[in-house]
Design an enzyme around this catalytic site. Structure first.
Site, mmCIF file in Angstrom:
data_model
loop_
_atom_site.group_PDB
_atom_site.id
_atom_site.type_symbol
_atom_site.label_atom_id
_atom_site.label_comp_id
_atom_site.label_asym_id
_atom_site.label_seq_id
_atom_site.Cartn_x
_atom_site.Cartn_y
_atom_site.Cartn_z
ATOM 1 N N LEU A 29 0.215 12.855 4.919
ATOM 2 C CA LEU A 29 -0.596 13.862 4.216
ATOM 3 C C LEU A 29 -1.911 14.135 4.959
ATOM 4 C CD1 LEU A 29 -0.035 12.513 0.594
ATOM 5 C CD2 LEU A 29 0.773 14.708 1.472
ATOM 6 N N LYS A 79 -2.133 0.411 14.572
ATOM 7 C CA LYS A 79 -3.544 0.134 14.250
ATOM 8 C C LYS A 79 -4.114 -1.067 15.026
ATOM 9 C CE LYS A 79 -3.612 2.014 9.551
ATOM 10 N NZ LYS A 79 -3.936 1.736 8.142
ATOM 11 N N ASP A 115 -10.533 2.800 6.235
ATOM 12 C CA ASP A 115 -9.858 2.395 4.981
ATOM 13 C C ASP A 115 -10.857 1.712 4.050
ATOM 14 O OD1 ASP A 115 -7.329 3.338 5.560
ATOM 15 O OD2 ASP A 115 -6.625 1.442 6.413
ATOM 16 N N ALA A 143 -3.873 -3.856 4.550
ATOM 17 C CA ALA A 143 -4.668 -3.171 3.518
ATOM 18 C C ALA A 143 -5.520 -4.177 2.750
ATOM 19 C CB ALA A 143 -3.733 -2.419 2.572
#
Ligand code: NDP
Length: 296
Positions: A29, A79, A115, A143
């Site tokens: 997205l 990442k 993040d 995360a």
């Protein structure tokens, strides 16, 4: 630049280009977030997504620099690998051990982790500030590392990190305790939530359990746990209401999903690339466009 008012794309020789690299990138997205931002901020900028194979990230980033790309986002699985391609890594991104945003400098791209700021802004938009809170983090993957370092950075009063593989929770707790200079994090195996002393806390759900299509599962399903959750934030954003969120609501707490975190990590990157700041009204427009696309 994509003009939202009449659906026209206007690109010329001066248009700035930003990209996402990951693999796969088909469902992302991020182009919607950034192209909407460019439109409402009036910036001559386009954002596209590029699939890059593992092992080729350094070449891709060097090529992007030579092509004059303004900034990059980096997603799964690159990442960590991307850090070898950078002229520097921001301190907190280095501590988290993952970079998701590259900012152009005179010497190459510098790496950041947005993040953590995306999570903070999403929580603040729900009226939740980490400072002085007791926080329970479910998970110890990438995360969860952003969650735990946010707690260290913003001085939570107490943090429990619960994970199936307890060694990862221990490693993360030690890293955050060393970073923050005080012993705020306690690692626990996932099934030892009963040993949490506090009667009320904020819970951050950072495992992949409950992610579409496995929508009926929560990483902890005991209703007694949820009676103590004052506010539950599920980093998962698909579905819009996860099984974890349903359990939080049933226990009497408030909750939110991770879509705003996704949006605000993008906004933080956009602000760095364009040396601008996105206000609440602009963020609200992006969020309504994003919600429509994510759940249609
Ligand atoms: P990782 O693969 O790094 O970590 C996955 C975590 O889930 C680990 O703690 C893992 O435990 C746990 N887990 C996986 N399977 C099970 C299981 N069967 N039982 C118990 N625990 C399990 O993933 P990420 O940290 O990158 O992502 C986690 C979630 O957060 C994803 O769903 C992702 O979509 C979401 N996310 C959302 C973002 C947003 O902007 N809203 C940003 C980044 C992520 P173990 O260590 O034991 O394997």
């Amino acid at each position: 630049m994509f003009d939202l008012t009449d659906n026209k794309v206007m690109i010329d020789g001066n248009t700035k280009v930003c990209i996402l690299i990951g693999n796969p990138v088909g469902h992302t997205l991020s182009p919607l977030i950034h192209n909407t931002l460019a439109s409402i901020c009036g910036h001559d900028l386009v954002y596209a997504a590029c699939s890059v194979n593992p092992g080729k990230v350094k070449r891709a980033v060097e090529g992007a620099y030579e092509l004059g790309i303004l900034g990059l986002n980096v997603t799964v699985p690159h990442k960590i690998e991307v850090m070898d391609a950078l002229c520097g890594v921001d301190d907190i991104a280095g501590q988290i051990g993952a970079v998701n945003t590259l900012v152009r400098t005179d010497h190459g791209f510098k790496g950041y982790n947005t993040d953590i700021y995306g999570l903070e802004r999403a929580l603040l938009s729900e009226g939740v500030s980490i400072e002085g809170e007791t926080v329970v983090i479910l998970g110890a993957g990438g995360a969860a590392r952003a969650c735990a370092f946010l707690c260290g950075l913003r001085k939570a009063s107490k943090v429990y990190i619960l994970n199936r593989s307890v060694d990862k929770a221990e490693e993360l707790a030690t890293a955050v305790n060393n970073y923050s200079g005080y012993s705020i994090c306690t690692p626990l195996p996932l099934d030892k939530y009963e040993s949490i002393n506090e009667e009320s806390f904020v819970a951050l759900q950072a495992t992949s359990i409950g992610l579409y299509p496995d929508v009926n599962r929560a990483v902890i399903e005991d209703e007694a746990f949820y009676k103590r959750v004052r506010f539950g934030f599920d980093l998962i954003y698909k579905p819009a209401e996860t099984a974890f969120m349903k359990l939080v609501r049933r226990g009497g707490g408030e909750c939110a999903c991770g879509l705003k975190m996704l949006m605000y990590q993008g906004i933080a990157a956009y602000e760095m690339w364009n040396d601008t700041s996105v206000d609440d009204k602009q963020a609200g427009i992006v969020y309504s466009v994003l919600t429509e696309a994510a759940y249609r």
